[in-house]
Design an enzyme around this catalytic site. Structure first.
Site, short mmCIF file in Angstrom:
data_model
loop_
_atom_site.label_atom_id
_atom_site.label_comp_id
_atom_site.label_asym_id
_atom_site.label_seq_id
_atom_site.Cartn_x
_atom_site.Cartn_y
_atom_site.Cartn_z
N ASN B 84 0.80 -1.21 0.00
CA ASN B 84 0.00 0.00 0.00
C ASN B 84 0.84 1.27 0.00
O ASN B 84 0.39 2.31 -0.46
CB ASN B 84 -0.93 -0.01 1.23
CG ASN B 84 -1.48 1.36 1.52
OD1 ASN B 84 -2.38 1.83 0.83
ND2 ASN B 84 -0.91 2.05 2.52
N SER B 134 -4.43 2.06 -8.79
CA SER B 134 -5.25 3.27 -8.81
C SER B 134 -6.03 3.33 -10.11
O SER B 134 -5.56 2.83 -11.14
CB SER B 134 -4.37 4.52 -8.70
OG SER B 134 -5.16 5.69 -8.89
N TYR B 147 2.92 9.56 -11.01
CA TYR B 147 2.03 8.78 -10.15
C TYR B 147 1.18 7.85 -11.01
O TYR B 147 1.09 6.65 -10.75
CB TYR B 147 1.13 9.72 -9.33
CG TYR B 147 0.16 9.01 -8.44
CD1 TYR B 147 0.56 8.50 -7.21
CD2 TYR B 147 -1.16 8.81 -8.82
CE1 TYR B 147 -0.32 7.82 -6.38
CE2 TYR B 147 -2.06 8.14 -8.01
CZ TYR B 147 -1.64 7.65 -6.79
OH TYR B 147 -2.52 6.98 -5.98
N ILE B 179 -10.59 8.78 -2.65
CA ILE B 179 -10.82 8.39 -1.27
C ILE B 179 -10.48 9.60 -0.40
O ILE B 179 -9.50 10.30 -0.67
CB ILE B 179 -9.90 7.20 -0.88
CG1 ILE B 179 -10.03 6.06 -1.91
CG2 ILE B 179 -10.22 6.71 0.51
CD1 ILE B 179 -11.37 5.41 -2.02
#
Lengths: 253, 253
Positions: B84, B134, B147, B179
């Site tokens: 994570n 993602s 990213y 989120i």
């Protein structure tokens, strides 16, 4: 005649529509013998040597009669473009069964019937290429277009299936999945907006290319997929949307 | 706690200080797993006392090797690895420095590789690796170039691990959308009007809200549990429906 499609024969369904008519004009310019099939609006077709063909793709009788005539006249078909389609701007709750059946009859069953009965003529070609019209809506949903989205998902699956089954016979099958293209269908989607010019600008601004497509942009890819340059391309779904679907939803930041 | 869905299992969750990682740590502990987590800093004060902590920089091979030894020693084996730990840098390619690359790819890409390399040989048969990818690895968020790319790496590695290390191991990725974490706040902070940006973003979520860390944790619990023993090699978007919709919604203009 020279051109990338010299001596090719091409049938374009939806040939009187926004995208279909641009494809017909491009094909003619590239040297192909072109027939524009549509159920209506054929009085606008006929320039540049494009021949009109009245065709109801939802009727098997109409489709078989058309291919019987083509068989007599051409003896083979090199390029089939399944561009006929309609859009219904409704959620599933607002969609009647009759509307659902109608859009599937045109967008999916019509593609099935035309492709099925084109096969004997496509097999006579040395470079057969079928180009179906999917949509980026077959991947991600536009709100209030439920049945349309579902038909395009079906087109995508059908495209892969046809490519699988008929590739060994030398027939390539691909789908083009347009995003926003400047057509009567798009104008209808813009609908009743009071300030259509500011809406158009906003829609342009959401695209990475800062514009939506013109029918000629789609015809460029159709032309390539129809040509020998694409001889190794089959079974694919070609998204052509100015980068729109490469992004996460474009929030107004 | 022995009645939980992860009773008897051991788990390492990287990056468990806050946000999604902390949500997964808490959910795993609640379901009866024995959990170790890690981060670059000291043990956070609120972490439940039964959860083990290791101060580890995931971008350093020697540190990750030491962590792997510690996991096996302290937990007695490992059933579940959750990769994570991740960082986000809000830059385009043109603005990104070499140091940015080393920092971001060091954690998001190399860190996942290092953890997998160190722990795959040590994990118990029937183990489950859960990578946090993602939606940005599938479609681009503007101004998050590295990213986005790092998450696409995670998705690709997920498939490779599933293919190479089955049947002893399963490997899947969860692709969170927006989120409510520090990362989302940072994204809104760059907006001209952060509040307007937030309400616009909300309107684009079919479920009508942003995600919470526990939304991701619930998926992680399922992927860690024996309910998902036929699930491997997949990337699951958990995004409240965001990426099912077109980036262009004229109704929002």
């Amino acid at each position: 005649m020279s051109g990338t499609l010299a001596n090719r024969t091409a049938l374009v369904t939806g040939g009187a529509g926004g995208i279909g008519s641009a494809i017909c004009r491009r094909f003619a310019r590239e040297g192909a013998t072109v027939m524009a099939a549509d159920i209506a609006g054929l009085d606008k077709v006929g320039d540049a040597g494009i021949r009109p063909l009245q065709l109801d793709i939802t009727s098997e009788e109409s489709v078989t009669a058309a291919f019987a005539a083509l068989s007599e006249e051409w003896g083979r078909l090199d390029i089939l473009v399944n561009a006929a389609g309609i859009e219904i701007e409704k959620t599933i709750e607002e969609t009647t069964l009759a509307e659902w059946n109608r859009i599937f009859a045109i967008n999916v069953t019509g593609m099935f019937l035309v492709s099925k009965h084109a096969l004997p003529l496509l097999r006579q070609s040395k470079a057969a290429s079928v180009i179906n019209f999917g949509s980026y809506d077959g991947f991600i949903a536009d709100p209030g277009l439920a049945a349309y989205c579902a038909t395009k998902g079906a087109v995508h699956a059908l495209t892969r299936a046809m490519a699988c089954d008929h590739g060994p016979e030398g027939i390539r099958v691909n789908a083009i999945c347009p995003g926003y293209v400047d057509t009567p269908m798009l104008q209808s989607f813009f609908g009743e907006s009071g300030d259509i010019e500011s809406l158009r600008q906003a829609v342009r601004d959401v695209h990475p290319m800062r514009t939506y497509g013109q029918p000629e942009d789609i015809a460029n890819l159709v032309n390539w997929l129809a040509s020998d340059e694409a001889r190794y391309a089959s079974g694919q779904l070609w998204v052509l949307d100015g980068g729109l679907s490469a992004q996460v939803q474009q929030m107004r930041l | 706690m022995s009645v939980g869905r992860l009773a008897g299992k051991t788990a390492l969750v990287t990056g468990g200080r806050q946000g999604i990682g902390r949500g997964i740590v808490d959910a795993f502990a609640l379901e009866g797993a024995r959990v170790m987590t890690c981060g670059r800093g000291e043990r956070p004060s609120g972490l439940p006392k039964e959860v083990l902590w290791s101060t580890t920089d995931m971008s350093r091979g020697d540190a990750v090797e030491a962590l792997a030894n510690q996991v096996i020693e302290d937990l007695g084996g490992l059933h579940v690895l959750v990769n994570n730990a991740g960082v986000q840098i809000e830059k385009t390619v043109a603005d990104t420095t070499d140091a940015d690359w080393d920092q971001l790819m060091g954690v998001n890409a190399k860190g996942v590789f290092l953890a997998c390399r160190a722990l795959i040989p040590r994990m118990d048969d029937g183990g489950s690796i859960i990578n946090i990818g993602s939606i940005s690895g599938n479609v681009a968020d503007p101004g998050l170039a590295l990213y986005n790319a790092s998450k696409a790496f995670v998705h690709g590695l997920t498939r490779s691990i599933a293919v190479d290390h089955g049947p002893g191991l399963r490997c899947n990725a969860i692709c969170p959308g927006w989120i409510n974490t520090g990362m989302a706040d940072a994204a809104f902070a760059v907006a001209q009007d952060p509040e307007a940006a937030r309400s616009d973003a909300l309107a684009r979520h079919p479920v009508g809200r942003f995600g919470r860390p526990d939304d991701i944790a619930r998926m992680a619990v399922w992927l860690a549990s024996d309910e998902s023993t036929f699930v491997s090699g997949q990337c699951f978007a958990v995004d409240g429906g965001l990426t099912a919709a077109s980036p262009l919604n004229p109704a929002l203009f």
